[in-house]
Write an enzyme that holds these catalytic residues in place. Structure first.
Site, PDB file in Angstrom:
ATOM      1  N   SER A  15      33.260  -6.122 -29.597  1.00 58.07           N
ATOM      2  CA  SER A  15      32.662  -7.332 -29.023  1.00 58.07           C
ATOM      3  C   SER A  15      33.720  -8.308 -28.512  1.00 58.07           C
ATOM      4  CB  SER A  15      31.793  -8.046 -30.052  1.00 58.07           C
ATOM      5  OG  SER A  15      31.322  -9.256 -29.485  1.00 58.07           O
ATOM      6  N   LYS A  66      18.270  -6.875 -31.612  1.00 56.41           N
ATOM      7  CA  LYS A  66      17.706  -7.928 -30.760  1.00 56.41           C
ATOM      8  C   LYS A  66      16.193  -8.090 -30.896  1.00 56.41           C
ATOM      9  CE  LYS A  66      21.104  -8.290 -27.133  1.00 56.41           C
ATOM     10  NZ  LYS A  66      21.452  -8.014 -25.738  1.00 56.41           N
ATOM     11  N   ASN A  87      18.788 -13.202 -28.620  1.00 47.90           N
ATOM     12  CA  ASN A  87      20.236 -12.956 -28.625  1.00 47.90           C
ATOM     13  C   ASN A  87      21.046 -14.156 -29.089  1.00 47.90           C
ATOM     14  OD1 ASN A  87      20.150 -14.573 -26.295  1.00 47.90           O
ATOM     15  ND2 ASN A  87      21.924 -13.528 -25.445  1.00 47.90           N
ATOM     16  N   ASP A 102      19.813 -13.890 -22.300  1.00 52.02           N
ATOM     17  CA  ASP A 102      20.130 -12.688 -21.515  1.00 52.02           C
ATOM     18  C   ASP A 102      19.526 -12.719 -20.112  1.00 52.02           C
ATOM     19  OD1 ASP A 102      21.747 -11.312 -23.280  1.00 52.02           O
ATOM     20  OD2 ASP A 102      20.082 -10.276 -24.245  1.00 52.02           O
ATOM     21  N   THR A 152      13.203   7.762 -24.106  1.00 53.67           N
ATOM     22  CA  THR A 152      11.942   7.728 -24.855  1.00 53.67           C
ATOM     23  C   THR A 152      10.887   7.102 -23.946  1.00 53.67           C
ATOM     24  OG1 THR A 152      13.317   7.286 -26.777  1.00 53.67           O
ATOM     25  CG2 THR A 152      10.925   7.053 -27.074  1.00 53.67           C
ATOM     26  N   ILE A 217      25.048  -3.124 -17.175  1.00 54.78           N
ATOM     27  CA  ILE A 217      25.196  -4.191 -18.174  1.00 54.78           C
ATOM     28  C   ILE A 217      26.173  -3.795 -19.278  1.00 54.78           C
ATOM     29  CG2 ILE A 217      22.890  -5.095 -17.639  1.00 54.78           C
ATOM     30  CD1 ILE A 217      22.206  -4.290 -20.613  1.00 54.78           C
ATOM     31  N   TYR A 219      29.699  -3.411 -20.632  1.00 59.14           N
ATOM     32  CA  TYR A 219      30.929  -4.075 -20.181  1.00 59.14           C
ATOM     33  C   TYR A 219      32.198  -3.465 -20.781  1.00 59.14           C
ATOM     34  CZ  TYR A 219      30.395  -6.574 -24.608  1.00 59.14           C
ATOM     35  OH  TYR A 219      30.245  -6.888 -25.929  1.00 59.14           O
TER      36      TYR A 219
HETATM   37  P1  ATR Z   1      19.759  -3.256 -26.089  1.00 58.76           P
HETATM   38  O1  ATR Z   1      19.249  -4.342 -26.948  1.00 58.76           O
HETATM   39  O2  ATR Z   1      21.173  -3.498 -25.614  1.00 58.76           O
HETATM   40  O3  ATR Z   1      18.858  -2.929 -24.957  1.00 58.76           O
HETATM   41  P2  ATR Z   1      18.662  -1.074 -27.580  1.00 58.76           P
HETATM   42  O4  ATR Z   1      17.431  -1.877 -27.754  1.00 58.76           O
HETATM   43  O5  ATR Z   1      19.205  -0.341 -28.746  1.00 58.76           O
HETATM   44  O6  ATR Z   1      19.842  -1.961 -27.040  1.00 58.76           O
HETATM   45  O7  ATR Z   1      18.422  -0.063 -26.366  1.00 58.76           O
HETATM   46  C1  ATR Z   1      19.345   0.928 -26.024  1.00 58.76           C
HETATM   47  C2  ATR Z   1      18.879   1.647 -24.768  1.00 58.76           C
HETATM   48  O8  ATR Z   1      19.813   2.683 -24.463  1.00 58.76           O
HETATM   49  C3  ATR Z   1      17.521   2.365 -24.912  1.00 58.76           C
HETATM   50  O9  ATR Z   1      16.880   2.358 -23.658  1.00 58.76           O
HETATM   51  C4  ATR Z   1      17.959   3.790 -25.293  1.00 58.76           C
HETATM   52  O10 ATR Z   1      17.011   4.805 -24.987  1.00 58.76           O
HETATM   53  P3  ATR Z   1      15.863   5.195 -26.052  1.00 58.76           P
HETATM   54  O11 ATR Z   1      14.830   4.133 -25.957  1.00 58.76           O
HETATM   55  O12 ATR Z   1      15.367   6.532 -25.618  1.00 58.76           O
HETATM   56  O13 ATR Z   1      16.533   5.245 -27.407  1.00 58.76           O
HETATM   57  C5  ATR Z   1      19.162   3.945 -24.414  1.00 58.76           C
HETATM   58  N1  ATR Z   1      20.068   5.003 -24.890  1.00 58.76           N
HETATM   59  C6  ATR Z   1      20.952   4.920 -25.908  1.00 58.76           C
HETATM   60  N2  ATR Z   1      21.646   6.067 -26.036  1.00 58.76           N
HETATM   61  C7  ATR Z   1      21.192   6.909 -25.056  1.00 58.76           C
HETATM   62  C8  ATR Z   1      21.512   8.255 -24.655  1.00 58.76           C
HETATM   63  N3  ATR Z   1      22.450   8.966 -25.300  1.00 58.76           N
HETATM   64  N4  ATR Z   1      20.822   8.770 -23.603  1.00 58.76           N
HETATM   65  C9  ATR Z   1      19.881   8.057 -22.946  1.00 58.76           C
HETATM   66  N5  ATR Z   1      19.544   6.791 -23.280  1.00 58.76           N
HETATM   67  C10 ATR Z   1      20.179   6.223 -24.317  1.00 58.76           C
END
Ligand code: ATR
Length: 273
Positions: A15, A66, A87, A102, A152, A217, A219
């Site tokens: 971070s 979050k 956030n 955000d 998903t 997004i 970084y």
């Molecule tokens: P944030 O608050 O930053 O959005 P989050 O709520 O944990 O973090 O969401 C992470 C996102 O990255 C989700 O859309 C997740 O997909 P899933 O909903 O299917 O879990 C996506 N993500 C994380 N790792 C992934 C991977 N290896 N392949 C595809 N999508 C991924």
């Protein structure tokens, strides 16, 4: 007495929020400190209790808390209730009030580049907490449509429902379906956390051009594979640090009720790479 702030999440070691906020404190001679605090998934409640015990004045919330953090708030700002994710938290004598910076942080660099959101068809990769803020932002700016792709699909569908509720024309597709569709969109946003694991991006950018906006997004790294590919196509590129900076500036202003020192914060952020 000095004030203490934190960012909570997991992973958290990467971070840059402590650098950004500490630079602002130095610039304005504020007697404040800002720490990174790792709270693993499933341990949020205990983590918040410990923050209250040390009388934390405020904290930022990042992956994976979050959405879950909403449960532990005593007061909820409109920005936060709209998005359903938090956030930024203010602790006022044990009373926690949640905000979401955000959405404005996300929109700021798009607006700065004078991109016409109202005429845009948007592709959003990801459907987590950050993605919700982004959907709310595009609804506010009246984008023409948004297509949401997520590993998903149920989560993409939920987000489509949310978008429609706030009058944004939305549909969902699977990650497999999205592969070669980049050319159909004016703005493409990666809101998955995939860059954190340094994996390759989820979509081919074949067919995009120098009018296409590609916004990651993520970084860290500054130059993700996704943005490198976008640059090869001469697309308009927006870096994740720009959103990070935008949301940090707004969080600073909520906590300190004064204008944030933009340049010092930006310099500190970019110095961290
Ligand atoms: P944030 O608050 O930053 O959005 P989050 O709520 O944990 O973090 O969401 C992470 C996102 O990255 C989700 O859309 C997740 O997909 P899933 O909903 O299917 O879990 C996506 N993500 C994380 N790792 C992934 C991977 N290896 N392949 C595809 N999508 C991924």
């Amino acid at each position: 007495m000095g004030k203490t702030f934190a960012v909570i999440g997991d992973p958290i070691n990467h971070s840059l929020s402590p650098n950004i906020h500490s630079a602002a404190f130095r610039e304005l001679n504020l007697d404040c400190s800002y720490i990174a605090y790792r709270i693993p998934k499933g341990e949020l409640e205990e983590g918040i209790e410990s923050l209250k015990k040390i009388k934390i004045d405020g904290f930022n919330v990042t992956i994976p808390h979050k959405i879950e953090m909403m449960k532990y708030l005593d007061k909820i700002d409109e920005s936060c209730s709209l998005i359903g994710a938090v956030n930024t938290v203010v602790n006022n004598d044990g009373i926690l009030k949640g905000y979401n910076t955000d959405m404005e942080g996300f929109l700021e660099p798009i607006k700065k580049k004078k991109i016409n959101i109202a005429d845009s068809n948007v592709l959003l990769l990801g459907a987590g907490g950050a993605a919700r803020a982004i959907v709310a932002g595009f609804a506010k700016e009246k984008a023409k449509s948004i297509t949401i792709a997520n590993r998903t699909i149920e989560k993409a569908n939920d987000l489509v429902e949310f978008a429609q509720k706030i009058s944004l024309n939305a549909n969902s597709i699977t990650i497999e379906q999205v592969k070669d569709t980049a050319k159909n969109y004016n703005i493409i946003v990666n809101a998955t956390s995939i860059g954190l694991q340094n994996e390759s991006s989820l979509i081919s950018l074949d067919g995009i051009n120098d009018k296409t906006v590609v916004y990651d997004i993520v970084y860290m790294p500054l130059n993700t594979d996704f943005l490198k590919k976008a640059k090869e196509k001469n697309a308009i590129v927006i870096f994740g640090y720009e959103m990070l900076l935008g949301q940090a500036i707004r969080a600073f202003e909520i906590w300190h009720s004064m204008e944030a020192p933009y340049n010092a914060m930006k310099k500190a952020l970019l110095g961290g790479f």
